[in-house]
Design a protein around this motif. Structure first.
Motif, PDB file in Angstrom:
ATOM      1  N   VAL A 101       0.711  -1.460   0.001  1.00 48.82           N
ATOM      2  CA  VAL A 101       0.054   0.100  -0.186  1.00 48.82           C
ATOM      3  C   VAL A 101       1.104   1.099   0.095  1.00 48.82           C
ATOM      4  O   VAL A 101       0.721   2.357  -0.883  1.00 48.82           O
ATOM      5  N   ARG A 102       1.874   1.256   0.822  1.00 47.52           N
ATOM      6  CA  ARG A 102       2.771   2.266   1.004  1.00 47.52           C
ATOM      7  C   ARG A 102       3.445   2.691  -0.477  1.00 47.52           C
ATOM      8  O   ARG A 102       3.868   3.846  -0.903  1.00 47.52           O
ATOM      9  N   ARG A 103       3.881   1.496  -0.991  1.00 54.84           N
ATOM     10  CA  ARG A 103       4.656   1.583  -2.477  1.00 54.84           C
ATOM     11  C   ARG A 103       3.508   2.259  -3.537  1.00 54.84           C
ATOM     12  O   ARG A 103       4.066   3.067  -4.292  1.00 54.84           O
ATOM     13  N   ALA A 104       2.403   1.755  -3.368  1.00 53.69           N
ATOM     14  CA  ALA A 104       1.430   2.284  -4.337  1.00 53.69           C
ATOM     15  C   ALA A 104       1.105   3.335  -4.279  1.00 53.69           C
ATOM     16  O   ALA A 104       0.557   4.328  -5.073  1.00 53.69           O
ATOM     17  N   GLU A 105       1.313   4.152  -3.109  1.00 54.32           N
ATOM     18  CA  GLU A 105       0.844   5.535  -2.812  1.00 54.32           C
ATOM     19  C   GLU A 105      -0.529   5.924  -3.013  1.00 54.32           C
ATOM     20  O   GLU A 105      -0.930   6.783  -3.630  1.00 54.32           O
ATOM     21  N   ALA A 106      -1.392   4.737  -2.674  1.00 62.64           N
ATOM     22  CA  ALA A 106      -2.864   4.706  -2.921  1.00 62.64           C
ATOM     23  C   ALA A 106      -3.492   5.807  -2.000  1.00 62.64           C
ATOM     24  O   ALA A 106      -2.925   6.180  -0.830  1.00 62.64           O
ATOM     25  N   PRO A 107      -4.561   6.548  -2.453  1.00 57.88           N
ATOM     26  CA  PRO A 107      -5.246   7.599  -1.710  1.00 57.88           C
ATOM     27  C   PRO A 107      -5.742   7.033  -0.375  1.00 57.88           C
ATOM     28  O   PRO A 107      -6.022   5.904  -0.497  1.00 57.88           O
ATOM     29  N   ALA A 108      -5.428   7.626   0.767  1.00 55.66           N
ATOM     30  CA  ALA A 108      -5.584   7.055   2.178  1.00 55.66           C
ATOM     31  C   ALA A 108      -7.307   6.893   2.368  1.00 55.66           C
ATOM     32  O   ALA A 108      -8.156   8.082   2.129  1.00 55.66           O
ATOM     33  N   PRO A 109      -7.785   5.892   2.412  1.00 54.73           N
ATOM     34  CA  PRO A 109      -9.270   5.640   2.849  1.00 54.73           C
ATOM     35  C   PRO A 109      -9.524   6.390   4.162  1.00 54.73           C
ATOM     36  O   PRO A 109      -8.659   6.432   4.964  1.00 54.73           O
ATOM     37  N   GLU A 110     -10.607   6.178   4.482  1.00 58.50           N
ATOM     38  CA  GLU A 110     -11.217   6.639   5.851  1.00 58.50           C
ATOM     39  C   GLU A 110     -11.582   5.337   6.748  1.00 58.50           C
ATOM     40  O   GLU A 110     -11.751   5.475   8.045  1.00 58.50           O
ATOM     41  N   LEU A 111     -11.531   4.417   5.972  1.00 57.03           N
ATOM     42  CA  LEU A 111     -12.187   3.097   6.793  1.00 57.03           C
ATOM     43  C   LEU A 111     -11.984   1.928   5.970  1.00 57.03           C
ATOM     44  O   LEU A 111     -11.761   1.891   4.732  1.00 57.03           O
ATOM     45  N   LEU A 112     -11.358   0.898   6.735  1.00 50.49           N
ATOM     46  CA  LEU A 112     -10.915  -0.613   6.210  1.00 50.49           C
ATOM     47  C   LEU A 112     -12.079  -1.508   6.576  1.00 50.49           C
ATOM     48  O   LEU A 112     -12.399  -1.585   7.767  1.00 50.49           O
ATOM     49  N   LEU A 113     -12.478  -2.109   5.650  1.00 48.82           N
ATOM     50  CA  LEU A 113     -13.711  -3.231   5.698  1.00 48.82           C
ATOM     51  C   LEU A 113     -13.196  -4.359   5.380  1.00 48.82           C
ATOM     52  O   LEU A 113     -12.486  -4.754   4.090  1.00 48.82           O
ATOM     53  N   PRO A 114     -13.043  -5.458   6.113  1.00 46.34           N
ATOM     54  CA  PRO A 114     -12.848  -6.870   5.665  1.00 46.34           C
ATOM     55  C   PRO A 114     -13.777  -7.460   4.591  1.00 46.34           C
ATOM     56  O   PRO A 114     -14.900  -7.280   4.927  1.00 46.34           O
ATOM     57  N   ALA A 115     -13.514  -8.236   3.841  1.00 45.78           N
ATOM     58  CA  ALA A 115     -14.475  -9.090   2.840  1.00 45.78           C
ATOM     59  C   ALA A 115     -15.033  -9.878   4.024  1.00 45.78           C
ATOM     60  O   ALA A 115     -14.640 -10.902   4.678  1.00 45.78           O
ATOM     61  N   PRO A 116     -16.390  -9.810   4.015  1.00 44.38           N
ATOM     62  CA  PRO A 116     -17.141 -10.702   5.087  1.00 44.38           C
ATOM     63  C   PRO A 116     -17.325 -12.049   4.781  1.00 44.38           C
ATOM     64  O   PRO A 116     -17.426 -12.578   3.480  1.00 44.38           O
TER      65      PRO A 116
END
Length: 236
Positions: A101-116
């Motif tokens: 994720v850090r290498r990809a410099e992806a835009p920071a989300p506000e929330l992480l949700l696991p696949a249920p």
């Protein structure tokens, strides 16, 4: 490359000494950094930002990040983690994903949700491997992770067991936000966390459910991406 979290012991790949569950030599050999499509995370040599499939048929999620390809030894390690209570692998897997994720410099989300997981499968397994990743990734990145906001309404056959033409229908309407908390998604930037991205249909179904509930943007962060069949992976 150094070994990662855990007490010293045997490397899960080579069985040599490691300070964590994987030794530095195996990480250097097998956790190779690859150029990937920013939309679906498939390996993409040549420097193009997106693959042809995503340009022709963009998925509903804006970005995908993957740490490794779903090939040996990761395929076997993920099976151990997922089906055989190999939870000692969770810290090193989360660290691999955090670094991707850090290498990809992806835009920071506000929330992480696991696949249920469906209720019956969660009861049988005793844990959700996506949550084991999400909560550790969230802790390292300073992001809130929530295991109860996105629900799986029904269990479905594994995508790899189905012909390509049936895979979208298999997961259609299989996911929905927790009804009493739907409003918490309005305008939010979400990252879905899972162990493996295969066809992308499951991730797309989850993303659509979140976007229909008002989420502003959805990303997909996975430990492993199924590669194209021409480089030796299972059918994507």
């Amino acid at each position: 490359m150094t070994a990662w979290p855990g007490l010293g012991g045997s490397c899960a790949i080579c069985r040599g000494w490691a300070r964590g569950r994987l030794c530095g030599d195996c990480l250097a050999r097998f956790a190779v950094i690859r150029a990937r499509c920013r939309r679906c995370a498939i390996e993409l040599p040549g420097g193009a930002p997106e693959c042809g499939d995503c340009l022709r048929r963009p998925p509903p999620f804006e970005r995908a990040v993957a740490a490794v390809d779903y090939l040996p030894p990761w395929r076997e390690l993920i099976a151990q983690f997922k089906f055989h209570a190999g939870l000692e692998l969770a810290p090193v897997f989360a660290e691999l994903l955090v670094q991707a994720v850090r290498r990809a410099e992806a835009p920071a989300p506000e929330l992480l949700l696991p696949a249920p997981l469906a209720t019956a499968r969660l009861r049988e397994r005793g844990y959700n491997q996506a949550w084991e990743l999400a909560r550790r990734v969230g802790r390292q990145l300073g992001l809130h992770a929530d295991a109860s906001l996105l629900l799986r309404l029904r269990d479905t056959p594994h995508q790899l067991a189905l012909p390509l033409a049936q895979r979208a229908a298999n997961v259609r309407d299989a996911f929905a936000p927790e009804p009493r908390r739907r409003g918490e998604l309005a305008g939010r930037r979400i990252a879905l966390v899972d162990d493996v991205l295969t066809t992308g249909e499951t991730a797309a179904a989850m993303a659509r459910a979140l976007l229909q509930a008002g989420a502003a943007q959805v990303q997909v962060w996975v430990l492993a991406r199924t590669p194209r069949p021409d480089i030796g992976g299972p059918d994507a």
